[in-house]
Design a protein around this motif. Structure first.
Motif, mmCIF file in Angstrom:
data_model
loop_
_atom_site.group_PDB
_atom_site.id
_atom_site.type_symbol
_atom_site.label_atom_id
_atom_site.label_comp_id
_atom_site.label_asym_id
_atom_site.label_seq_id
_atom_site.Cartn_x
_atom_site.Cartn_y
_atom_site.Cartn_z
ATOM 1 N N HIS A 1 39.182 42.881 51.547
ATOM 2 C CA HIS A 1 38.959 42.625 49.969
ATOM 3 C C HIS A 1 39.755 40.874 50.026
ATOM 4 N N TYR A 2 38.733 41.520 47.871
ATOM 5 C CA TYR A 2 39.017 39.905 47.986
ATOM 6 C C TYR A 2 39.421 39.721 45.785
ATOM 7 N N ALA A 3 39.794 38.796 45.369
ATOM 8 C CA ALA A 3 39.911 38.240 44.701
ATOM 9 C C ALA A 3 40.011 36.901 43.824
ATOM 10 N N GLU A 4 38.917 36.772 42.475
ATOM 11 C CA GLU A 4 38.897 34.992 42.606
ATOM 12 C C GLU A 4 39.272 34.327 41.267
ATOM 13 N N THR A 5 39.459 33.690 40.393
ATOM 14 C CA THR A 5 39.926 33.701 39.457
ATOM 15 C C THR A 5 38.493 33.043 38.885
ATOM 16 N N TYR A 6 38.008 33.007 37.568
ATOM 17 C CA TYR A 6 37.366 32.065 36.536
ATOM 18 C C TYR A 6 37.421 31.800 35.281
ATOM 19 N N ASP A 7 36.976 30.929 34.321
ATOM 20 C CA ASP A 7 37.817 31.133 32.744
ATOM 21 C C ASP A 7 38.666 31.713 32.522
ATOM 22 N N GLY A 8 39.955 30.923 33.193
ATOM 23 C CA GLY A 8 41.099 31.481 33.050
ATOM 24 C C GLY A 8 41.931 32.804 33.591
ATOM 25 N N ARG A 9 40.745 34.109 33.574
ATOM 26 C CA ARG A 9 41.132 35.099 34.545
ATOM 27 C C ARG A 9 40.767 35.224 36.012
ATOM 28 N N ARG A 10 41.904 36.738 36.794
ATOM 29 C CA ARG A 10 41.914 36.690 37.716
ATOM 30 C C ARG A 10 41.022 38.006 38.438
ATOM 31 N N HIS A 11 40.555 38.221 39.279
ATOM 32 C CA HIS A 11 39.306 39.527 39.101
ATOM 33 C C HIS A 11 39.936 39.419 40.606
ATOM 34 N N GLU A 12 40.355 41.468 40.620
ATOM 35 C CA GLU A 12 40.445 41.772 42.344
ATOM 36 C C GLU A 12 39.202 42.699 43.200
ATOM 37 N N TYR A 13 38.648 43.193 43.894
ATOM 38 C CA TYR A 13 37.322 43.273 43.512
ATOM 39 C C TYR A 13 38.400 43.989 45.198
ATOM 40 N N ASP A 14 37.699 45.604 45.198
ATOM 41 C CA ASP A 14 37.910 46.828 46.202
ATOM 42 C C ASP A 14 35.929 46.889 46.497
ATOM 43 N N PRO A 15 36.315 47.282 47.603
ATOM 44 C CA PRO A 15 34.598 47.640 48.694
ATOM 45 C C PRO A 15 34.056 48.140 47.509
ATOM 46 N N LEU A 16 32.472 47.861 47.639
ATOM 47 C CA LEU A 16 31.640 48.864 46.592
ATOM 48 C C LEU A 16 31.751 48.026 44.813
ATOM 49 N N THR A 17 32.181 46.909 45.201
ATOM 50 C CA THR A 17 31.815 46.379 43.900
ATOM 51 C C THR A 17 31.075 45.333 43.948
ATOM 52 N N VAL A 18 29.836 45.203 43.387
ATOM 53 C CA VAL A 18 29.322 44.299 42.497
ATOM 54 C C VAL A 18 29.700 43.195 42.043
ATOM 55 N N TRP A 19 29.661 41.734 41.913
ATOM 56 C CA TRP A 19 29.843 40.899 41.225
ATOM 57 C C TRP A 19 28.593 40.417 40.497
ATOM 58 N N ALA B 1 19.841 35.854 30.738
ATOM 59 C CA ALA B 1 21.207 36.058 31.154
ATOM 60 C C ALA B 1 22.269 36.800 30.602
ATOM 61 N N ARG B 2 23.286 37.897 31.318
ATOM 62 C CA ARG B 2 24.390 38.255 30.693
ATOM 63 C C ARG B 2 25.620 37.180 31.167
ATOM 64 N N ARG B 3 26.502 37.186 31.024
ATOM 65 C CA ARG B 3 28.318 36.279 31.375
ATOM 66 C C ARG B 3 28.158 37.426 32.421
ATOM 67 N N ASP B 4 28.720 36.149 33.282
ATOM 68 C CA ASP B 4 29.359 36.941 34.401
ATOM 69 C C ASP B 4 30.123 38.577 34.386
ATOM 70 N N PHE B 5 29.877 39.588 35.765
ATOM 71 C CA PHE B 5 30.315 41.386 34.664
ATOM 72 C C PHE B 5 29.975 41.084 36.399
ATOM 73 N N HIS B 6 31.713 42.096 36.577
ATOM 74 C CA HIS B 6 31.827 42.942 37.977
ATOM 75 C C HIS B 6 31.879 44.537 37.725
ATOM 76 N N GLU B 7 31.166 45.308 38.848
ATOM 77 C CA GLU B 7 31.078 46.357 37.741
ATOM 78 C C GLU B 7 31.174 47.430 39.401
ATOM 79 N N GLN B 8 31.316 49.126 39.686
ATOM 80 C CA GLN B 8 31.569 50.232 40.642
ATOM 81 C C GLN B 8 30.886 51.147 40.579
ATOM 82 N N GLY B 9 29.998 51.912 41.024
ATOM 83 C CA GLY B 9 29.624 53.077 40.637
ATOM 84 C C GLY B 9 28.909 52.950 39.851
ATOM 85 N N THR B 10 27.294 52.015 39.725
ATOM 86 C CA THR B 10 27.017 51.797 38.882
ATOM 87 C C THR B 10 24.994 51.825 39.433
#
Length: 286
Positions: free
Chosen positions: A64-82, A120-129
């Motif tokens: 499991h992984y979490a990151e904070t950028y631009d003032g927001r926290r994001h938590e990721y599960d396996p099979l997430t790409v950012w 390029a797009r701004r930073d993003f994360h996706e699952q199942g794409t």
């Protein structure tokens, strides 16, 4: 995520150069446009505040992984790409059991190629794409490198770079009645659905439902449902040690052959190969 079990490292923010990471680089391969790296963190840790000089994609393979950028926290599960553009400052936490990551970094030449293709797009994360399946195929190629792998990896990485391109059109808002249809598909992905029945529940005509669904989601209801089933399948294949025929029946496929064909079309590899990507020591299934 249990953050009390991680070790904190307090350093001032720094820029990580191309190919430089916190964690152990298990394997890597560099090309003129991209650098592929598999990184292992054997234990949980809070990483120092940092940025990367190169734009990059990252696939969470384990943990499991979490990151904070631009003032927001994001938590990721396996099979997430950012995706992060160069220079994005972020604070990261690797879960207490450690983690495994696969990174695709753009070199200066790769960055120029992306810039020529468009903004390029701004930073993003996706699952199942699409970008997730491309990352899985690239990871498999890195782990089983052969003479032909250079061209294969280059094409897969270029497709991933295309996923970072900005699409200027605004997404159309989804009406409330369509929200109900989508939720039903998510709640019952293994069920055999019919457009007429879904339309009755939504209170619209089947032709109107099919037209609006495709306009907003850019695919048919059946294609959308197929992706939902494949996403469920990837989680089962990572966690459950059950025969592929049983997985196929659970998810509403006609049989194992049908499941294998659809899975291969979407993900780019068979279910058996995908399972071995997460469980390398597992023997092959017929």
């Amino acid at each position: 995520m249990n953050e009390r079990k991680v070790d904190c490292e307090c350093h001032r923010p720094r820029d990580l150069a191309l190919g430089e990471f916190y964690g152990d680089v298990v394997r890597t391969h560099a090309s003129p446009q991209f650098v592929l790296s598999e990184i292992h963190h054997p234990r949980g840790r809070v990483l120092p505040t940092h940025a990367h000089q190169a734009g990059y994609f990252s696939l969470l393979v384990e943990g499991h992984y979490a990151e904070t950028y631009d003032g927001r926290r994001h938590e990721y599960d396996p099979l997430t790409v950012w995706w992060h553009r160069p220079g994005v400052i972020h604070d990261d936490t690797v879960g207490h059991s450690g983690g495994r990551f696969f990174n695709v970094e753009l070199t200066r030449e790769g960055t120029d190629v992306l810039a020529e293709a468009g903004p390029a797009r701004r930073d993003f994360h996706e699952q199942g794409t699409k970008v997730v399946w491309l990352a899985c195929r690239l990871l498999r190629e890195l782990r089983h490198w052969r003479p032909c792998s250079t061209l294969i990896a280059e094409n897969l990485a270029l497709e991933m770079a295309g996923c970072a391109l900005h699409h200027p059109e605004r997404p159309e808002p989804q009406p409330a009645w369509l929200d109900r249809v989508v939720q039903k598909l998510h709640d019952e992905p293994n069920r055999r659905h019919y457009t007429a029945a879904l339309a009755r529940e939504a209170g619209v005509h089947p032709v109107y439902l099919a037209s609006v669904f495709r306009r907003i989601h850019r695919q048919t209801i059946g294609e959308y449902l197929r992706i939902l089933r494949i996403r469920r399948a990837t989680n089962l294949l990572r966690h459950a040690d059950m025969p592929l025929a049983q997985v196929a029946v659970m998810l509403g496929f006609a049989d194992q052959a049908h499941f294998t064909r659809i899975f291969s079309d979407v993900v780019g590899m068979t279910p058996s190969v995908f399972r071995r990507l997460w469980h390398p020591r597992q023997t092959a299934e017929p």
